[in-house]
Design a protein around this motif. Structure first.
Motif, short mmCIF file in Angstrom:
data_model
loop_
_atom_site.label_atom_id
_atom_site.label_comp_id
_atom_site.label_asym_id
_atom_site.label_seq_id
_atom_site.Cartn_x
_atom_site.Cartn_y
_atom_site.Cartn_z
N ARG A 1 0.83 -1.21 0.00
CA ARG A 1 0.00 0.00 0.00
C ARG A 1 0.86 1.25 0.00
O ARG A 1 0.57 2.23 -0.71
N VAL B 1 2.72 1.64 -3.55
CA VAL B 1 1.83 2.07 -4.63
C VAL B 1 1.29 3.48 -4.37
O VAL B 1 1.13 4.28 -5.29
N LYS C 1 -1.66 4.43 -3.49
CA LYS C 1 -3.01 4.62 -3.99
C LYS C 1 -3.96 3.81 -3.12
O LYS C 1 -3.57 2.77 -2.57
N PRO C 2 -5.20 4.23 -2.97
CA PRO C 2 -6.16 3.45 -2.18
C PRO C 2 -6.40 2.06 -2.78
O PRO C 2 -6.34 1.88 -3.99
N VAL C 3 -6.67 1.11 -1.90
CA VAL C 3 -7.04 -0.24 -2.33
C VAL C 3 -8.54 -0.27 -2.59
O VAL C 3 -9.33 0.28 -1.82
N GLN C 4 -8.95 -0.95 -3.66
CA GLN C 4 -10.36 -1.06 -3.98
C GLN C 4 -10.92 -2.44 -3.67
O GLN C 4 -11.94 -2.58 -3.01
N ILE D 1 -4.68 -7.99 -5.30
CA ILE D 1 -5.12 -6.67 -4.84
C ILE D 1 -5.30 -5.74 -6.04
O ILE D 1 -4.44 -5.66 -6.91
N PHE E 1 -5.67 -1.83 -6.85
CA PHE E 1 -5.54 -0.47 -6.36
C PHE E 1 -6.24 0.50 -7.33
O PHE E 1 -6.58 0.13 -8.46
N GLU E 2 -6.41 1.71 -6.87
CA GLU E 2 -6.93 2.76 -7.74
C GLU E 2 -6.04 2.89 -8.97
O GLU E 2 -4.86 2.59 -8.94
N THR F 1 -2.43 -3.37 -10.24
CA THR F 1 -2.67 -4.66 -9.61
C THR F 1 -1.43 -5.13 -8.86
O THR F 1 -0.29 -4.81 -9.23
N GLU G 1 -5.09 1.04 7.13
CA GLU G 1 -5.60 0.52 5.87
C GLU G 1 -5.04 -0.87 5.57
O GLU G 1 -5.75 -1.74 5.06
N SER G 2 -3.77 -1.10 5.91
CA SER G 2 -3.19 -2.43 5.66
C SER G 2 -3.88 -3.48 6.51
O SER G 2 -4.02 -4.65 6.09
#
Length: 457
Positions: A243, A246, A248-251, A344, A346-347, A351, A435-436
């Motif tokens: 996270r 990258v 970016k937020p995870v979707q 995963i 991400f935004e 991937t 978030e993680s």
């Protein structure tokens, strides 16, 4: 302290470059002369006006890792209290840090029966005992250094985050990989245009087969219901670093994994409940407790060995007769998966594929980053960056420990933030780290329910 000095020597050597002349200086941090640097030696970090004082709750392995920073850098951190129910650990920790008798406690609850007597609390208790001391510390006005995972419960993670915001206290979560020069440099290269747009990542955590048997079959984390699912207990570092890299937020998350080998159905014929009980295959079994702990004397830190080396062998044998560390790996009450794959999204459609594997002969995370104009391949000691536009291959390397030299850099960063009352100085804040954990909870839900899970803060 020989252990501290050797660690310090390692830290001083971090950041050896191979082929650095081929790297543009803009890819790296530089000093005033424009020369590439990694991170300053911790001795060069300006100490606070007075040391930050802290109480350690949990004097096991991680409590000693962070405590050893104070022993080496007493002008930055002073350990003034300890809570530890295992008497020998309490005694040794108190002796190492010269802790007064009145500041030694058996349990974390005992600490908070006293009025506040330090700046901060280091929480390195077992995973399922993070929530109580962290909440109480925040209520009483302490800042906190919190070993990962934050908590085995999503609700408790959110409770801690909410209380930290309400009280304004500083909480650093021990996601130490963020502080490793290897990952710091990797992130810089991912975001400075060196390989174009980030498209995808492959990340592997090879636990190593003996480490798996030691910690997640026989050891403290062998049962997810009593402690924490392995995706958090072992791999929240990896989810966090993905996270962070990258940025970016995870979707969405999709995970697979199971416990396939360390089960009774795979117990060899002639095996016994304990390796010492006349097991017919003990001499050839890679997981023989006699081999690992007695003959090779590996991972014996869990036994709190006597100081007198002449007594250590008999002490180890007694531990193998009486504790889980002497039991057959195929006949434990373990339930942690021995292979686990997490996909995963991400935004921006970035991937990542993360694989946690028990059955490897080696440790040390492996990472491949694929960009539109180049790629990076690394193993935490070295990475190679290839530029598709020029064909050039450049190399960065370092020698370090399993956390890439991040442990003490984390503590130094936390001390700096606490002494200056500025949480924004932290790389691993409670806000950034949660978030993680949500990724981990979603992955475990996906694995058990066979679903694709959304991740939402």
């Amino acid at each position: 302290m020989s252990s501290s000095l050797s660690r310090r020597d390692v830290l001083k050597k971090l950041g050896a470059f191979t082929g650095v002349a081929a790297l543009p200086l803009s890819a790296w941090a530089t000093n005033d002369a424009g020369e590439p640097i990694i991170l300053p030696d911790l001795k060069a970090t300006p100490p606070p006006a007075k040391p930050v004082t802290a109480i350690t709750c949990g004097a096991g392995n991680r409590g000693n890792v962070y405590g050893n920073f104070a022993a080496e850098y007493p002008d930055m951190l002073d350990i003034v209290g300890v809570a530890e129910p295992i008497a020998i650990r309490n005694e040794r920790y108190a002796t190492k840090h010269n802790i007064k008798a009145e500041n030694r406690f058996q349990t974390w609850e005992d600490v908070f029966k006293r009025p506040k007597f330090a700046d901060a609390v280091i929480i390195s208790t077992p995973d399922n005992l993070h929530y109580g001391p962290c909440m109480k510390a925040l209520e009483m006005g302490y800042d906190v250094l919190l070993e990962k995972p934050i908590s085995p419960s999503e609700k408790e993670c959110r409770d801690i985050l909410a209380l930290a915001k309400k009280t304004g206290r500083i909480v650093a979560v021990c996601h130490v990989l963020r502080y490793a020069p290897y990952f710091v440099r990797l992130k810089e290269l991912m975001h400075n245009g060196s390989i174009g747009n980030i498209i995808s990542i492959q990340h592997l955590e090879p636990i190593e087969h003996i480490h798996m048997s030691h910690s997640y079959v026989r050891g403290n984390w062998h049962n997810s219901k009593q402690t924490t699912p392995i995706i958090l207990a072992k791999s929240c570092h990896d989810l966090d670093i993905l996270r962070w890299l990258v940025d970016k937020p995870v979707q969405n998350i999709h995970a697979f994994g199971s416990l396939d080998w360390f089960t009774s159905k795979n117990a060899p014929q002639g095996s016994t409940a304990r390796c010492m009980d006349g097991c017919a295959v003990e001499s050839t079994c890679p997981y023989s407790a006699m081999k690992i702990y007695y003959h090779e004397r590996k991972r014996t830190y869990v036994f709190d060995l006597p100081e007198d080396r002449s007594k250590q062998g008999d002490y180890i044998l007694e531990q193998l007769r009486t504790t889980n560390y002497g039991r057959c790996v195929y006949k434990m009450e373990n339930d942690q998966p021995d292979h686990y794959i997490t996909n995963i999204l991400f935004e921006n459609n970035i991937t990542a594929s993360f694989s946690m594997e028990a059955f490897t002969s080696y440790e040390g995370r492996r990472t491949r980053v694929m960009g539109s104009h180049g790629d990076i391949v690394g193993d935490m000691n070295e990475f190679k960056i290839t530029d598709f536009r020029t064909g050039e291959v450049r190399t960065w390397s370092q020698k370090s420990d399993g956390h890439g030299g991040g442990d003490w850099r984390l503590v130094a960063n936390w001390v700096d933030a606490v002494s200056k009352r500025d949480a924004s100085l932290l790389t691993s804040t409670i806000d950034a780290s949660i978030e993680s954990h949500l990724m981990g909870f979603a992955a475990e839900k996906s694995r058990t329910n066979k679903t694709v899970e959304a991740v939402a803060l």
